[in-house]
Design a protein around this motif. Structure first.
Motif, mmCIF file in Angstrom:
data_model
loop_
_atom_site.group_PDB
_atom_site.id
_atom_site.type_symbol
_atom_site.label_atom_id
_atom_site.label_comp_id
_atom_site.label_asym_id
_atom_site.label_seq_id
_atom_site.Cartn_x
_atom_site.Cartn_y
_atom_site.Cartn_z
ATOM 1 N N TYR A 122 -1.783 -4.941 1.170
ATOM 2 C CA TYR A 122 -2.170 -3.928 2.117
ATOM 3 C C TYR A 122 -3.622 -2.829 2.203
ATOM 4 N N SER A 139 -5.798 -2.521 10.112
ATOM 5 C CA SER A 139 -4.219 -2.145 10.818
ATOM 6 C C SER A 139 -3.290 -1.242 11.759
ATOM 7 N N THR A 148 1.837 0.768 10.213
ATOM 8 C CA THR A 148 1.650 -0.032 9.187
ATOM 9 C C THR A 148 0.884 0.772 7.623
ATOM 10 N N SER A 192 7.652 -5.897 0.653
ATOM 11 C CA SER A 192 6.979 -5.671 1.016
ATOM 12 C C SER A 192 5.635 -6.659 1.320
ATOM 13 N N ASN A 198 5.398 -7.840 3.965
ATOM 14 C CA ASN A 198 5.678 -6.901 5.554
ATOM 15 C C ASN A 198 6.829 -6.455 6.347
#
Lengths: 604, 250
Positions: free
Chosen positions: A526, B94, B98, B113, B116
């Motif tokens: 992320y 992003s 998100t 996760s 995604n």
């Protein structure tokens, strides 16, 4: 004071100049600079010849048509002389000084209205039908020529003939064989580079994280955890590997025909998905109890095994479909073989992937066990455990490393291969276990970082040409060897470039994402990956560009592509053909450069 | 209840950022941390969720020792502590949703996760939070298309979706203009007053401190030099905190 300073500076400058002079003089000597050769007449003619050949790449050719002109001629002169018909002087024609002569006379022939700047033989044709060459004429820019020839000693009473032969381009220009071969090979070269870049990128992306200082710096664990991790890795590899092998054998056993394969894929996927749904809840507010977690872990192992089995089946199915299709698709048969090859690759890498997965999982379990032990006992026992596990880990890994060395050097003496490394490993492990306090962080991440950096640097310093030699031995001469060699080099080079990009990302998002309770992998996905996508793409394009350039010469070492043709033609002194290949390389490299810079501009 | 006992942080190179800080924060308090730049405010806040590893001392939260937590335990602690940053710390490439959803990473299944995938409930929740901070329409825009104030709201939404019991805000309004600063502070105030979330917020401007904080702690060179009500900071105290040369502004 000031004067002496400037004097010193002058002396220093003088010395520097002297030093430079000596350096360059020595450089001239060792590089064997030889100016005499450059002036030599013979070398210059050769040079000019080669340059002119290179400047005329052998790309197009024409069909040739021979144009012959004949005039009658008497040797010796007949009685009463001989007067030929009048020739048409508006078209190509040639005339001797006289239409008869004694054998051995020298005579001038003049021609005009020929094509300019052409060459051709002038022949004497006696009645016997043979052709006697008298010389080669060359027309000037107006199409005229003049040549002095000796009349052959072929006295005859009959009429004889003298002819000129020139050739003329007819029809449309067409590509030479060299050009066609070059086209084939340059396509091969571009795709060779593409495959090498793709393979290299796929492997370099995950590896680059291990070589990124900022990610690895914080990876630390207590010595017990590290030791248990290390001990668990080889066990995991063995377990994962054998699990995959069982599944492969099982799939071989079951796969009797296509329908069975298809059915087992469907059933396997459904079962695996159902189990997955049960074992992996989407969200957990409270951590589950130990018992449930244990059952879940077992289920995950089962799911993995089923998935491996399904993937082996998929691989088989792909091979069957691909092989069948390649026979039926005709010109597009390569699509079928590609499909089959992908299936084959899938089957080949499954064992490796599962072994790595096993190593990862077991190392994780080892780490968890270590943390659990650290929670339970007293510090004294922690210390003892650290020393014991450290010792075992040392023994295991020293034996593994020595096994690798032994495989290369074939020492095969139990004392050197087993006993000594085991003792040294135990000592190292025990020392480390003693030095590090039970809860002190061992910088295992930095160790991984240093090791991977070193491996990448070593790999990068080996030229792809050298790697090609090894791969040629393994997979045979051809573009496949070349692409593997380039891929290996690409992994090392890209992993380094990528890891430097990872090191230069913004730390804020990483901080923010890890503050939410994300684990390390989630943080990478992320916070790190979104930041590195543009530079990764740009470096990959750049690398493709480099790989195209490298693949043009990888053929020198048998790695396929255009380099093979180029080397062949240079060795055969066929410079006009070599020139075509050089031109093709230049065009491809220039267009790759242009395209990649355009794409990079758009993405970054 | 958060208890901090003798917290010390010594950075590499023997720089002492915190020299034995102790205080406790009752549940539901809005605590402002003030002090000069470099006084240790950021270090203090980051030690609480161990983004920075403290050198010594204890941090007890709900009877749990955060400093002694293992990696797994630390993650379950962190997911109940939201954090808001001065520079927003969004992943700029992003999209907004998100970024907000990344606040759920401590709760969701790690495997899903990674590709995604978030539970439907979380996605709906993220949209609700974005609506609450007034930028629902930006949910599918990239974060770098947003202005500073909007980015900080995303930051707040990211902290909110964690369902936190405590929020650590590290100079959340220092990069924003005064109007935006108040709107951001109001969101924090709302969380504090309506949902009983404990807020630890480092701040620069005393008017903001006066307006929002229940209590103030002042740090100077790694030591707590003031602990009391915002109204108790008079000129003498101010000079003790910020040094003799300091002038009050705002």
């Amino acid at each position: 004071m000031k004067n002496s300073k400037s004097a010193l500076r002058s002396i220093g400058l003088g010395l520097a100049i002297l030093f430079a002079l000596v350096t360059y003089a020595y450089g001239f000597k060792v590089t064997k600079v030889n100016l005499e050769e450059t002036k030599s007449e013979r070398r210059q003619t050769q040079l000019i010849r080669i340059l002119r050949a290179l400047a005329k790449p052998d790309i197009v050719e024409f069909d040739k048509e021979q144009v012959k002109l004949e005039i009658p001629f008497y040797v010796p002169c007949p009685e009463g002389g001989f007067e030929p018909e009048v020739v048409d002087k508006t078209i190509a024609h040639f005339e001797p000084e006289a239409y008869c002569a004694d054998p051995g006379t020298k005579m001038i022939f003049r021609g005009s209205n020929f094509e300019p700047n052409v060459k051709g033989p002038i022949n004497f044709l006696p009645p016997s039908g043979v052709t006697l060459g008298m010389g080669i004429f060359e027309t000037d820019e107006n199409g005229n020529f003049e040549i002095t020839v000796t009349i052959p000693r072929r006295p005859e009473t009959e009429i004889q003939y003298i002819e000129t032969v020139t050739s003329k381009n007819v029809g449309e220009p067409r590509f030479t064989r060299t050009a066609i071969e070059t086209w084939d090979k340059i396509i091969e070269t571009v795709f060779l580079a593409l495959l090498a870049t793709t393979l290299g990128t796929l492997l370099a992306v995950p590896l680059s994280f291990f070589a990124a200082r900022n990610l690895m710096k914080d990876v630390t664990s207590p010595i017990i955890v590290v030791s248990l991790n290390l001990i668990a890795i080889p066990i995991g590899i063995v377990l994962g590997g054998s699990g995959a092998t069982w599944m492969r054998d099982l799939s071989n056993l079951i796969a009797v025909n296509g329908w069975v394969i298809l059915l087992s894929i469907i059933v396997g996927s459904v079962v695996a998905y159902g189990l997955f749904k049960w074992a992996v809840p989407p969200e957990e507010l409270e951590p589950a109890s130990g018992k449930i977690r244990f059952v879940r872990s077992l289920t995950l192992v089962l799911i993995t095994l089923i998935s491996v089995f399904v993937l082996f089946m998929v691989s088989k199915l792909m091979i069957i479909i691909g092989t069948t299709a390649s026979g039926k698709l005709g010109g597009f048969g390569f699509l079928g073989s590609f499909f089959a090859d992908i299936g084959d690759i899938l089957g080949m890498i499954m064992v490796l992937v599962t072994a790595l997965l096993g190593a990862g999982v077991l190392s994780g379990i080892g780490g968890k066990t270590g943390n659990l032990l650290l929670k339970k006992f007293t510090p004294q026992i922690h210390r003892l455990l650290g020393i014991i596990f450290g010792g075992i880990a040392g023994v295991v890994w020293f034996l593994i490393i020595m096994g690798g060395i032994n495989w290369v050097y074939q020492i095969n003496q139990p004392l050197i291969v087993r006993t000594i490394p085991a003792i040294l490993g135990a000592i190292t492990g025990i020392i480390l276990g003693t030095i590090y306090k039970p809860k002190a962080p061992v910088p295992i991440g930095m160790a991984v970082y240093l090791i991977s950096r070193t491996i990448f640097n070593v790999l990068r310093s080996i030229e792809a040409l050298v790697m090609a030699i090894v791969f040629v031995v393994w997979v045979g001469i051809g573009p496949f060897a070349g692409s593997l060699a380039l891929a290996l080099h690409t992994i090392a080079a890209l992993a380094k470039l990528y890891s430097e990009q990872v090191e230069s990302i913004m730390t804020g998002p990483i901080e923010a994402v890890s503050a939410t309770g994300a684990n390390r992998l989630q943080t990478i996905v992320y916070a790190v990956i979104p930041q590195i996508i543009p530079p990764y793409i740009s470096f990959t394009m750049y690398r493709w560009d480099i790989n195209v350039r490298m693949s043009t010469i990888i053929g020198f070492a048998g790695g396929g592509g255009i380099g093979f043709l180029l080397q062949q033609n240079i060795n055969l002194l066929n410079y006009r053909a070599a020139s075509v290949q050089m031109l093709a390389i230049a065009v491809v490299v220039a267009s790759m450069d242009y395209i990649s810079s355009k794409i990079r501009e758009r993405i970054v | 209840m958060l208890e901090i006992k003798d917290l010390v942080k010594i950075y590499d190179g023997n720089v002492q950022a915190l020299k034995g800080v102790s205080f406790s924060v009752p549940k539901g308090q809005f605590l402002a941390v003030i002090g000069l730049s470099g006084s240790g405010k950021s270090t203090l806040l980051r030690c609480i969720n161990r983004l920075i590893e403290p050198t010594s001392g204890k941090i007890i939260w709900h009877g749990e020792d955060i400093t002694a937590a293992s990696d797994d335990e630390l993650r379950t602690i962190r997911r109940r502590i939201g954090m808001v940053f001065q520079h927003f710390n969004l992943v700029l490439r992003s999209n907004v949703i998100t970024n907000v959803l990344s606040g759920r990473l401590g709760y969701v299944n790690p495997l899903m996760s990674l590709i995604n995938r978030f539970p439907k409930k979380d996605i709906e929740d993220a949209l609700i939070r974005l609506d609450r901070v007034g930028i629902k329409d930006k949910a599918y825009h990239r974060a770098d298309e947003l202005s500073g104030g909007q980015q900080q709201r995303v930051g707040i939404a990211r902290a909110m979706i964690q369902d936190p019991e405590m929020i650590l805000a590290d100079e959340p309004v220092a990069s924003l203009d005064p109007v935006l600063a108040h709107s951001i502070m109001q969101y924090l105030e709302k969380l504090n007053k309506e949902e009983g979330v404990t807020v630890l917020c480092s701040l620069h401007f005393l008017d903001i401190v006066h307006r929002y904080a229940d209590r103030v702690i002042a740090l100077n060179d790694g030591i707590v030099v003031f602990d009391g009500l915002p109204t108790e900071i008079d000129d003498t105290k101010f000079k003790e905190i910020y040094g003799k040369e300091a002038e009050r502004v705002g």
